[in-house]
Scaffold this motif. Structure first.
Motif, mmCIF file in Angstrom:
data_model
loop_
_atom_site.group_PDB
_atom_site.id
_atom_site.type_symbol
_atom_site.label_atom_id
_atom_site.label_comp_id
_atom_site.label_asym_id
_atom_site.label_seq_id
_atom_site.Cartn_x
_atom_site.Cartn_y
_atom_site.Cartn_z
ATOM 1 N N GLN A 215 -1.099 -34.637 8.477
ATOM 2 C CA GLN A 215 -0.439 -36.012 8.526
ATOM 3 C C GLN A 215 -1.370 -36.469 7.505
ATOM 4 O OE1 GLN A 215 -0.510 -35.503 11.105
ATOM 5 N NE2 GLN A 215 1.987 -35.189 11.877
ATOM 6 N N LEU A 216 -2.462 -36.919 7.645
ATOM 7 C CA LEU A 216 -3.709 -38.176 6.754
ATOM 8 C C LEU A 216 -3.878 -37.573 5.270
ATOM 9 C CD1 LEU A 216 -6.033 -40.236 6.628
ATOM 10 C CD2 LEU A 216 -7.550 -38.827 8.455
ATOM 11 N N LYS A 217 -4.259 -35.412 5.506
ATOM 12 C CA LYS A 217 -4.365 -35.060 4.592
ATOM 13 C C LYS A 217 -3.277 -34.686 3.362
ATOM 14 C CE LYS A 217 -5.785 -31.360 6.413
ATOM 15 N NZ LYS A 217 -5.985 -30.033 6.757
ATOM 16 N N ARG A 218 -1.976 -35.217 3.794
ATOM 17 C CA ARG A 218 -0.896 -34.838 3.526
ATOM 18 C C ARG A 218 -0.965 -35.787 2.838
ATOM 19 N NH1 ARG A 218 1.814 -31.766 7.070
ATOM 20 N NH2 ARG A 218 2.313 -33.598 7.992
ATOM 21 N N PHE A 219 -0.960 -37.327 3.067
ATOM 22 C CA PHE A 219 -1.007 -38.657 2.079
ATOM 23 C C PHE A 219 -2.112 -38.871 1.300
ATOM 24 C CE2 PHE A 219 -2.946 -43.099 2.947
ATOM 25 C CZ PHE A 219 -1.661 -43.676 2.734
ATOM 26 N N ALA A 220 -3.417 -38.698 1.689
ATOM 27 C CA ALA A 220 -4.757 -38.179 0.766
ATOM 28 C C ALA A 220 -4.114 -37.850 0.206
ATOM 29 C CB ALA A 220 -5.590 -38.360 1.235
ATOM 30 N N TYR A 221 -3.556 -36.620 0.007
ATOM 31 C CA TYR A 221 -3.120 -35.390 -1.693
ATOM 32 C C TYR A 221 -2.303 -36.630 -2.083
ATOM 33 C CZ TYR A 221 -6.346 -31.953 1.022
ATOM 34 O OH TYR A 221 -7.118 -31.239 0.914
ATOM 35 N N ARG A 222 -1.503 -36.997 -1.605
ATOM 36 C CA ARG A 222 0.302 -37.620 -2.321
ATOM 37 C C ARG A 222 -0.812 -38.453 -3.648
ATOM 38 N NH1 ARG A 222 4.849 -39.899 0.264
ATOM 39 N NH2 ARG A 222 5.447 -40.068 -1.292
ATOM 40 N N PHE A 223 -1.665 -38.793 -3.745
ATOM 41 C CA PHE A 223 -2.210 -39.674 -4.695
ATOM 42 C C PHE A 223 -3.192 -39.478 -6.026
ATOM 43 C CE2 PHE A 223 -2.989 -42.567 -0.918
ATOM 44 C CZ PHE A 223 -2.972 -43.538 -1.665
ATOM 45 N N VAL A 224 -3.554 -37.453 -5.805
ATOM 46 C CA VAL A 224 -3.435 -36.865 -6.925
ATOM 47 C C VAL A 224 -2.309 -36.340 -7.870
ATOM 48 C CG1 VAL A 224 -4.224 -34.726 -7.614
ATOM 49 C CG2 VAL A 224 -5.617 -35.956 -5.567
ATOM 50 N N PRO A 225 -1.877 -36.824 -9.050
ATOM 51 C CA PRO A 225 -1.461 -35.896 -9.619
ATOM 52 C C PRO A 225 -0.551 -34.908 -9.489
ATOM 53 C CG PRO A 225 -3.158 -36.917 -10.903
ATOM 54 C CD PRO A 225 -3.332 -36.970 -9.666
ATOM 55 N N LEU A 226 0.494 -34.471 -9.403
ATOM 56 C CA LEU A 226 1.000 -33.317 -9.159
ATOM 57 C C LEU A 226 0.169 -32.221 -10.056
ATOM 58 C CD1 LEU A 226 3.260 -31.250 -7.034
ATOM 59 C CD2 LEU A 226 5.072 -32.330 -9.255
ATOM 60 N N SER A 227 0.299 -32.172 -10.427
ATOM 61 C CA SER A 227 -0.046 -31.033 -11.843
ATOM 62 C C SER A 227 -1.472 -30.614 -11.283
ATOM 63 C CB SER A 227 -0.529 -31.459 -13.514
ATOM 64 O OG SER A 227 -1.001 -32.626 -13.280
ATOM 65 N N ARG A 228 -2.181 -31.588 -10.853
ATOM 66 C CA ARG A 228 -3.925 -30.938 -10.131
ATOM 67 C C ARG A 228 -3.926 -31.562 -8.926
ATOM 68 N NH1 ARG A 228 -7.414 -35.726 -12.502
ATOM 69 N NH2 ARG A 228 -9.601 -34.491 -11.957
ATOM 70 N N ARG A 229 -2.824 -31.005 -8.266
ATOM 71 C CA ARG A 229 -3.034 -31.452 -7.107
ATOM 72 C C ARG A 229 -3.360 -30.174 -5.915
ATOM 73 N NH1 ARG A 229 1.889 -34.012 -4.074
ATOM 74 N NH2 ARG A 229 1.239 -36.289 -6.080
ATOM 75 N N ALA A 230 -2.948 -28.996 -6.496
ATOM 76 C CA ALA A 230 -3.245 -27.899 -6.181
ATOM 77 C C ALA A 230 -4.880 -27.364 -5.988
ATOM 78 C CB ALA A 230 -2.922 -26.638 -6.680
ATOM 79 N N GLY A 231 -5.184 -27.901 -7.220
ATOM 80 C CA GLY A 231 -6.639 -27.557 -7.574
ATOM 81 C C GLY A 231 -7.807 -28.430 -6.230
ATOM 82 N N VAL A 232 -7.265 -29.305 -6.154
ATOM 83 C CA VAL A 232 -8.042 -30.860 -5.266
ATOM 84 C C VAL A 232 -7.287 -30.251 -3.774
ATOM 85 C CG1 VAL A 232 -7.673 -32.714 -4.577
ATOM 86 C CG2 VAL A 232 -7.602 -32.439 -6.777
ATOM 87 N N VAL A 233 -6.331 -30.022 -3.459
ATOM 88 C CA VAL A 233 -6.484 -29.452 -2.046
ATOM 89 C C VAL A 233 -7.214 -28.051 -1.916
ATOM 90 C CG1 VAL A 233 -4.856 -28.365 -0.252
ATOM 91 C CG2 VAL A 233 -3.386 -30.071 -1.672
ATOM 92 N N GLY A 234 -7.172 -27.046 -2.563
ATOM 93 C CA GLY A 234 -7.911 -25.730 -2.125
ATOM 94 C C GLY A 234 -9.480 -26.300 -2.907
ATOM 95 N N LEU A 235 -9.505 -27.232 -3.733
ATOM 96 C CA LEU A 235 -11.718 -27.609 -3.180
ATOM 97 C C LEU A 235 -11.404 -28.768 -1.485
ATOM 98 C CD1 LEU A 235 -14.150 -27.607 -5.033
ATOM 99 C CD2 LEU A 235 -12.978 -30.341 -5.401
ATOM 100 N N SER A 236 -10.605 -29.246 -1.606
ATOM 101 C CA SER A 236 -11.117 -30.182 -0.456
ATOM 102 C C SER A 236 -11.535 -29.100 0.801
ATOM 103 C CB SER A 236 -9.682 -30.801 0.141
ATOM 104 O OG SER A 236 -9.907 -31.997 -1.381
ATOM 105 N N GLU A 237 -10.176 -27.826 1.393
ATOM 106 C CA GLU A 237 -10.055 -27.145 2.281
ATOM 107 C C GLU A 237 -11.650 -26.209 2.657
ATOM 108 O OE1 GLU A 237 -8.028 -27.028 4.478
ATOM 109 O OE2 GLU A 237 -6.871 -28.912 3.216
ATOM 110 N N ARG A 238 -12.158 -25.705 1.079
ATOM 111 C CA ARG A 238 -13.040 -25.225 1.278
ATOM 112 C C ARG A 238 -14.120 -26.357 1.314
ATOM 113 N NH1 ARG A 238 -11.476 -22.921 -3.199
ATOM 114 N NH2 ARG A 238 -11.862 -24.349 -4.420
ATOM 115 N N ILE A 239 -14.197 -27.556 1.357
ATOM 116 C CA ILE A 239 -15.294 -28.931 1.696
ATOM 117 C C ILE A 239 -14.812 -28.404 3.203
ATOM 118 C CG2 ILE A 239 -16.128 -30.923 1.909
ATOM 119 C CD1 ILE A 239 -15.419 -30.883 -1.295
ATOM 120 N N LEU A 240 -14.251 -28.933 3.368
ATOM 121 C CA LEU A 240 -14.065 -29.384 5.389
ATOM 122 C C LEU A 240 -14.085 -27.639 6.162
ATOM 123 C CD1 LEU A 240 -10.565 -30.982 5.539
ATOM 124 C CD2 LEU A 240 -12.695 -31.772 5.395
ATOM 125 N N LEU A 241 -14.079 -26.735 5.063
ATOM 126 C CA LEU A 241 -14.863 -25.339 5.814
ATOM 127 C C LEU A 241 -16.138 -25.194 6.095
ATOM 128 C CD1 LEU A 241 -14.063 -22.540 7.068
ATOM 129 C CD2 LEU A 241 -13.346 -21.340 4.600
#
Length: 385
Positions: A215-241
């Motif tokens: 829920q925290l990650k989904r809330f944080a991702y909502r601050f990113v514009p929808l057009s760039r959200r997919a790239g930010v999500v992928g980048l964040s998940e790789r950093i967490l990994l």
């Protein structure tokens, strides 16, 4: 034609005196209810107010100073919250792996917390009896030492006769000895209470963050514009990994340090081999200073055997520290987080200087995350320029 030319010159003259077209030409026209905001007449040109500007600047500086003071006052709490966030992110791969086994996120978090508490309980079960026995032995030895101080044929008695240690200690302490002891006890009690409350805060916040990480990650991702959200999500998940891999590499190197300590203590009959091995394994998880503190403690314990054994133990930890810093840790961190050894050392030094032990602990994952951002976001844009 003459009238039009005269009107234009008249308007230019009035504009030079602080009027312009579009507003009221005088105070009477400005107060005219038929032209509340000015019509097609002349409007007074607005001028800046030095008082309003100075007031705005002063208010901004006051707010900035207040915010800085607030951040400095709660810097300790913010550091603990940052540590809790780092621990939750580090345990996220384990929680996610358990959650994918049809356990659900809640039971997965419970299992992880139980595992951590079991490790802590095992460590305390090994350490507490040792500490209590040493305290009991120290309490029994104090009367013997005091008796030897008055025995002129003993070693302590001869030292007392030559250097007058007791009288010098009394002179240094003087009448304020009681206050010094009370102050020391209060200070020690404050440190213990702060450590217990800080640990409890980190544990509680970590559990809440692990439960609500998605829920925290989904809330944080909502601050990113929808057009760039997919790239930010992928980048964040790789950093967490990468952070999870870093913790795995850190645990492996710490386990190697603890096992080496245990084998060394068993081979040289250093007491409390299991306790010292676990202690070194836990301390080794703290970069830069952790293994050094563990080596000093083990070397001091080795004095109970003999001075040559303690000297050999110190040499062993010096060699092991060099091997860990330049062979084991860089290779493990390169595999885990793909960070160059030079960047690893620099990041740990800078993080330790900024936030102490916690900064050194989170420095390498932060460096790995910055490397991912540079490689996948910043450098491609620069190359296309």
């Amino acid at each position: 034609m003459i009238i039009r030319l005269w009107s234009r010159r008249r308007a230019e003259a009035l504009a030079g005196k602080g009027f312009e077209r579009g507003g009221a030409a005088s105070g009477d026209a400005a107060d005219d209810p038929r032209q509340p905001h000015g019509g097609h007449g002349l409007r007074v040109r607005p001028t800046s107010s030095w008082f309003a500007t100075a007031f705005s600047v002063g208010l901004g500086l006051t707010l900035a100073y207040t915010m800085l003071e607030t951040v400095l006052r709660i810097s300790g709490i913010l550091t603990l919250l940052l540590l809790a966030l780092f621990v939750a992110i580090s345990l996220e791969p384990v929680v996610a792996w358990l959650a994918r086994r049809r356990l659900g996120r809640g039971p997965a978090v419970i299992l992880v917390v139980i595992g951590l508490l079991a490790v802590l309980a095992g460590f305390l079960a090994l350490v507490v009896p040792v500490i209590s026995n040493e305290i009991s032995g120290f309490a029994e030895a104090v009367p013997k030492w005091l008796k030897q101080l008055h025995d002129h044929h003993s070693t302590l008695g001869r030292l007392e006769d030559r250097y007058h240690l007791v009288s010098r200690a009394r002179a240094q302490l003087g009448a304020g000895a009681g206050q010094a002891v009370i102050g020391g006890l209060l200070g020690a009690g404050h440190i213990v209470i702060s450590a217990v409350t800080g640990t409890a805060l980190v544990v509680v916040v970590t559990v809440y963050l692990m439960v609500g990480m998605e829920q925290l990650k989904r809330f944080a991702y909502r601050f990113v514009p929808l057009s760039r959200r997919a790239g930010v999500v992928g980048l964040s998940e790789r950093i967490l990994l990468r952070v999870g891999r870093y913790m795995l590499g850190n645990v492996i190197t710490s386990a190697i340090a603890g096992l080496a300590t245990f084998l060394w203590c068993v081979a040289l009959d250093v007491p409390y081999a299991a306790v010292l091995g676990m202690f070194v394994a836990l301390m080794d998880m703290v970069p830069v200073v952790g293994s050094t503190i563990g080596g000093v403690v083990v070397s001091l314990v080795a004095l109970a055997v003999s001075f040559p054994v303690a000297l050999g133990t110190a040499g062993f930890y010096t060699g092991f520290r060099l091997a860990e810093d330049y062979l084991i840790m860089p290779r493990a961190m390169t595999y885990a987080v793909n960070v160059h050894p030079i960047v690893t050392v620099v990041a740990v030094v800078i993080g330790g200087a900024l936030l102490g032990v916690i900064g050194a602990l989170i420095a390498i994952p932060v460096a790995a995350g910055l490397g991912i951002v540079l490689e996948e976001s910043v450098f491609p844009r620069i190359d296309t320029m």
